[in-house]
Enzyme design. Sequence first.
Site, PDB file in Angstrom:
ATOM      1  N   ASP A   1       0.849  -1.192   0.000  1.00 13.56           N
ATOM      2  CA  ASP A   1       0.000   0.000   0.000  1.00 13.56           C
ATOM      3  C   ASP A   1       0.885   1.243   0.000  1.00 13.56           C
ATOM      4  O   ASP A   1       1.605   1.509   0.963  1.00 13.56           O
ATOM      5  CB  ASP A   1      -0.894  -0.012   1.243  1.00 13.56           C
ATOM      6  CG  ASP A   1      -1.989   1.046   1.183  1.00 13.56           C
ATOM      7  OD1 ASP A   1      -1.945   1.894   0.263  1.00 13.56           O
ATOM      8  OD2 ASP A   1      -2.880   1.020   2.055  1.00 13.56           O
TER       9      ASP A   1
ATOM     10  N   HIS B   1      -0.512   4.290  -0.428  1.00 12.14           N
ATOM     11  CA  HIS B   1      -1.339   5.268   0.300  1.00 12.14           C
ATOM     12  C   HIS B   1      -1.312   6.663  -0.318  1.00 12.14           C
ATOM     13  O   HIS B   1      -1.613   7.661   0.349  1.00 12.14           O
ATOM     14  CB  HIS B   1      -0.878   5.348   1.761  1.00 12.14           C
ATOM     15  CG  HIS B   1      -2.000   5.253   2.761  1.00 12.14           C
ATOM     16  ND1 HIS B   1      -2.392   6.306   3.542  1.00 12.14           N
ATOM     17  CD2 HIS B   1      -2.808   4.220   3.087  1.00 12.14           C
ATOM     18  CE1 HIS B   1      -3.381   5.936   4.335  1.00 12.14           C
ATOM     19  NE2 HIS B   1      -3.667   4.674   4.077  1.00 12.14           N
TER      20      HIS B   1
ATOM     21  N   ASP C   1     -14.808   0.117  -1.399  1.00 13.24           N
ATOM     22  CA  ASP C   1     -15.040  -0.177   0.014  1.00 13.24           C
ATOM     23  C   ASP C   1     -16.535  -0.286   0.232  1.00 13.24           C
ATOM     24  O   ASP C   1     -17.287   0.629  -0.114  1.00 13.24           O
ATOM     25  CB  ASP C   1     -14.437   0.936   0.874  1.00 13.24           C
ATOM     26  CG  ASP C   1     -14.414   0.600   2.352  1.00 13.24           C
ATOM     27  OD1 ASP C   1     -15.491   0.275   2.891  1.00 13.24           O
ATOM     28  OD2 ASP C   1     -13.343   0.694   2.963  1.00 13.24           O
TER      29      ASP C   1
ATOM     30  N   GLU D   1     -10.218   2.674  -2.946  1.00 13.15           N
ATOM     31  CA  GLU D   1     -10.801   2.898  -1.623  1.00 13.15           C
ATOM     32  C   GLU D   1     -11.354   4.306  -1.475  1.00 13.15           C
ATOM     33  O   GLU D   1     -12.208   4.545  -0.619  1.00 13.15           O
ATOM     34  CB  GLU D   1      -9.781   2.620  -0.523  1.00 13.15           C
ATOM     35  CG  GLU D   1      -8.633   3.616  -0.445  1.00 13.15           C
ATOM     36  CD  GLU D   1      -7.596   3.211   0.584  1.00 13.15           C
ATOM     37  OE1 GLU D   1      -7.636   3.755   1.699  1.00 13.15           O
ATOM     38  OE2 GLU D   1      -6.758   2.348   0.265  1.00 13.15           O
TER      39      GLU D   1
ATOM     40  N   GLU E   1      -1.064  -0.816  -4.178  1.00 15.27           N
ATOM     41  CA  GLU E   1      -2.312  -0.093  -3.935  1.00 15.27           C
ATOM     42  C   GLU E   1      -2.074   1.416  -3.832  1.00 15.27           C
ATOM     43  O   GLU E   1      -1.110   1.857  -3.204  1.00 15.27           O
ATOM     44  CB  GLU E   1      -2.898  -0.614  -2.622  1.00 15.27           C
ATOM     45  CG  GLU E   1      -4.188   0.030  -2.175  1.00 15.27           C
ATOM     46  CD  GLU E   1      -4.719  -0.644  -0.915  1.00 15.27           C
ATOM     47  OE1 GLU E   1      -5.343   0.058  -0.106  1.00 15.27           O
ATOM     48  OE2 GLU E   1      -4.510  -1.858  -0.758  1.00 15.27           O
TER      49      GLU E   1
END
Length: 381
Positions: free
Chosen positions: A183, A185, A257, A235, A209
Site C-alpha cells: 500500500d 497510500h 469499500d 478505496e 495499492e
Amino acid sequence: MKITRIETFLVPPRWLFCRIETDEGVVGWGEPVVEGRAEVVRAAVDVLAEYLVGRDPLRIQDHWQVLSKGGFYRGGPVLSSAVAGIDQALWDIAGKTYGAPVHALLGGPVRDRVRVYAWVGGDEPARLAEEVTAQVEAGFTAVKMNAAGRTSPLTTPAETAAVVERVAAVRDVLGPGRDVAIDMHGRFGPAGARRVLHAIEALHPLFVEEPLLPEQGHLLPALTAATSVPIATGERLYGRADFLPALTAGIAVAQPDLSHAGGISEVHRIGSLADTFGVQLAPHCPLGPIALAASLQIAFATPNFLIQEQSRGIHYNKDADLLSYVVDTEPYRFDAGHARRTDRPGLGITVDENAVRAASRSGHAWRNPVWRHDDGSFAEW
C-alpha cells in the site's frame, strides 16, 4: 413490512454502526463510516432516515436511487458512506426476511471459500520478518504492508532503498508461493511512484495499492503503462462513474469499500463493470465486522473476485477488534487463509447489540494523524 426506526452507534476503535428496525421485528445492521469523520456520516444517516422511516425495506434498489440521487448535490465520501451502511442493513433485512444469505439474493455463490490477507506493519514497519512469519504460521497465504511512512515529495534514494529492503524481507519469508501486497497510500507522488514501482518489480508484489492520489487519476494511464506491477486503487472512489476512468487507465485490481462506495448494491455493479475490463475485485476493508460481512457476501457472488482485506489485529484496532461486537465468531474463522461460505441469512452474522449499545456510551472521536515534512509543510498521510 415498514421501517420503524434507524439508529447509529459510534463504537471504538473508529467505527459507526447502523441499525434498521422494522414493524415485523426484523432488524438489519450496516456500517456507514468515513474513518476520522464518523460523526459527519452519522448526521447524514439521520437526514436520510427522514425519507426511509415508514417505507418498505425490501425496495432496496429504489431506496438506493432516491438516497443517492434524490438530492440535487450528489456523491462524495460522506453521502456515499451513509448510503452504503443503510444499503448493507437493507440487504441484511432482505436476507433475513427471505431466509437466505445475501450472496444467494445476488444470484448465488460462485465459490465456496474466499481468500483473505492479513496486515503486517504500520506506517513505519519494523520486525517485518517476525510479523510475516506469525501470519504464515496462522495459515495466511498473503499479507499487505505499507510501503513507507512519511515520504518526501520526490522520493529519495534512501527512501526507495528502504521500500525495497522491506519488501525483500517479506518476500524472503513468504517465498514464491505466497503473496505480498503493498500500500503506497498516495504518499509518493507520480515521480516517486514510478521510481519505486520499477525498483520492486523483481519482487513480484500481488499488487501495489494507491500509487497515486485519487485526484491524480489522469496520470494513471502513463503509470500503468510504465510498469508490469499490477496496480490497484479504489478505496477513495465512490461509484461506477468514479471507477470508469481508473478501469480505462489499465488498473489490474479495483478496491471499492463496502462502507464507502454505496454499499452492496453499488459494489456489486462496480464488480460487473470491472469484469468487462478484465479487472479483479478486492474490496477494501480495514473496518469492522459488519463491513467485512458485507464484503464477504460480495466476494461469494462475484466471479472476478481476487482477495479480501480484513482488519483482525490491524494497528488501528486499539480499543476493540473485529470480534468485539459479534455473538458468534465462526464467520470470521479463517481456515488456511480463507473464509468459508455459510448459508446463514442476511449478512450471515449476529451483532451483539448489548455490546454495541454499551460501547456507544463512550463512543470515540478517532482522527487520522496530520503529518508534516521536516520543513513544516503538509505531508500526505
